[in-house]
Design an enzyme around this catalytic site. Structure first.
Site, mmCIF file in Angstrom:
data_model
loop_
_atom_site.group_PDB
_atom_site.id
_atom_site.type_symbol
_atom_site.label_atom_id
_atom_site.label_comp_id
_atom_site.label_asym_id
_atom_site.label_seq_id
_atom_site.Cartn_x
_atom_site.Cartn_y
_atom_site.Cartn_z
ATOM 1 N N LYS A 11 0.846 -0.975 -0.168
ATOM 2 C CA LYS A 11 0.022 -0.018 -0.156
ATOM 3 C C LYS A 11 0.967 1.273 0.240
ATOM 4 C CE LYS A 11 -3.995 -2.323 2.425
ATOM 5 N NZ LYS A 11 -4.856 -2.099 3.370
ATOM 6 N N TYR A 51 -12.581 -2.204 -3.675
ATOM 7 C CA TYR A 51 -12.895 -2.442 -2.031
ATOM 8 C C TYR A 51 -14.248 -2.160 -2.024
ATOM 9 C CZ TYR A 51 -8.300 -2.713 0.261
ATOM 10 O OH TYR A 51 -7.013 -2.821 0.650
ATOM 11 N N ASN A 114 -1.940 0.360 6.697
ATOM 12 C CA ASN A 114 -1.494 -1.039 7.344
ATOM 13 C C ASN A 114 -0.399 -1.628 6.297
ATOM 14 O OD1 ASN A 114 -3.541 -1.825 5.775
ATOM 15 N ND2 ASN A 114 -4.692 -2.834 7.502
ATOM 16 N N HIS A 117 -2.376 -5.318 1.702
ATOM 17 C CA HIS A 117 -3.449 -6.163 1.351
ATOM 18 C C HIS A 117 -3.133 -7.538 0.917
ATOM 19 C CE1 HIS A 117 -7.627 -7.307 -0.050
ATOM 20 N NE2 HIS A 117 -6.961 -7.663 -1.135
ATOM 21 N N GLU A 128 -9.799 -10.966 -7.136
ATOM 22 C CA GLU A 128 -8.787 -9.876 -7.296
ATOM 23 C C GLU A 128 -7.464 -9.834 -8.105
ATOM 24 O OE1 GLU A 128 -9.956 -8.986 -2.442
ATOM 25 O OE2 GLU A 128 -8.171 -9.660 -3.086
HETATM 26 P P1 DAT Z 1 -7.768 -6.841 5.911
HETATM 27 O O1 DAT Z 1 -6.965 -5.752 5.042
HETATM 28 O O2 DAT Z 1 -6.996 -7.205 6.951
HETATM 29 O O3 DAT Z 1 -8.383 -7.864 5.076
HETATM 30 P P2 DAT Z 1 -10.417 -5.648 6.359
HETATM 31 O O4 DAT Z 1 -10.873 -6.488 4.877
HETATM 32 O O5 DAT Z 1 -11.341 -5.750 7.477
HETATM 33 O O6 DAT Z 1 -8.916 -5.914 6.714
HETATM 34 O O7 DAT Z 1 -10.225 -4.128 5.843
HETATM 35 C C1 DAT Z 1 -9.740 -3.592 4.577
HETATM 36 C C2 DAT Z 1 -8.937 -2.531 4.928
HETATM 37 O O8 DAT Z 1 -9.852 -1.324 5.415
HETATM 38 C C3 DAT Z 1 -7.945 -2.360 6.061
HETATM 39 O O9 DAT Z 1 -6.697 -3.191 5.508
HETATM 40 C C4 DAT Z 1 -7.782 -1.205 6.365
HETATM 41 C C5 DAT Z 1 -9.176 -0.712 6.426
HETATM 42 N N1 DAT Z 1 -9.794 -0.626 7.773
HETATM 43 C C6 DAT Z 1 -10.289 -1.735 8.243
HETATM 44 N N2 DAT Z 1 -10.811 -1.521 9.626
HETATM 45 C C7 DAT Z 1 -10.640 -0.214 9.612
HETATM 46 C C8 DAT Z 1 -10.893 0.626 10.859
HETATM 47 N N3 DAT Z 1 -11.608 0.301 11.701
HETATM 48 N N4 DAT Z 1 -10.538 1.878 10.583
HETATM 49 C C9 DAT Z 1 -9.870 2.269 9.567
HETATM 50 N N5 DAT Z 1 -9.844 1.624 8.413
HETATM 51 C C10 DAT Z 1 -9.884 0.260 8.272
HETATM 52 MG MG MG Z 2 -9.852 -7.988 3.813
#
Ligand code: DAT
Ligand code: MG
Length: 140
Positions: A11, A51, A114, A117, A128
């Site tokens: 990212k 997304y 973070n 992905h 994807e």
């Molecule tokens: P992951 O990337 O571990 O699969 P996810 O699919 O639940 O996690 O969420 C996708 C992305 O969205 C994640 O990498 C960062 C963002 N995200 C998730 N939860 C969040 C939150 N509580 N606040 C801000 N961004 C968030």
């Molecule tokens: Mg995810």
């Protein structure tokens, strides 16, 4: 166990800090092979499409802005149980909860920014990968 492929994205928070090589080393040390890779910059619309499963979440707008804020490196990782293995190497979504030695524990700045992905299941991995790559671009 079977050989799988999964979609990975390094990212903008990580590309801006010049961490592509360090993150790729984590994948390779775990036995994941980078069988396709390209550096691109997404538009907000493209990030939103990628997304769209999160469209109803409160952080969706922020997530799309962030993903379009700088270059990303999109890649296909291949290996035994690659989908699960990549999720292990990545660590928990929130770096505060990520196990020591994982990419997010070492490099992520926050739950939103973070660093990586990774696909979460075989169906999403296939979708994807096809979002970013043609078959010709993946060389295992
Ligand atoms: P992951 O990337 O571990 O699969 P996810 O699919 O639940 O996690 O969420 C996708 C992305 O969205 C994640 O990498 C960062 C963002 N995200 C998730 N939860 C969040 C939150 N509580 N606040 C801000 N961004 C968030
Ligand atoms: Mg995810």
């Amino acid at each position: 166990m079977a050989t799988e492929r999964t979609l990975s994205i390094i990212k903008p928070d990580a590309t801006s800090r010049n961490l592509t090589g360090k993150i790729n080393a984590k994948f390779e040390e775990a036995g994941l092979r980078i069988v396709a890779q390209k550096r691109i910059q997404l538009s907000k619309e493209q990030a939103g499409e990628f997304y769209k499963v999160h469209a109803e979440r409160p952080f969706y707008g922020e997530l799309c802005e962030f993903m379009a804020s700088g270059p990303v490196v999109v890649q296909v990782l291949e290996g035994e149980s690659a989908i699960t293995k990549n999720r292990e190497v990545m660590g928990a979504t929130n770096p505060a909860d990520a196990d020591e030695g994982t990419i997010r524990a070492e490099f992520a700045e926050s739950v939103g920014e973070n660093s990586v992905h990774g696909s979460d299941a075989p169906e999403t991995a296939a979708e994807e990968i096809a979002f970013f790559f043609s078959g010709l671009e993946i060389v295992g």
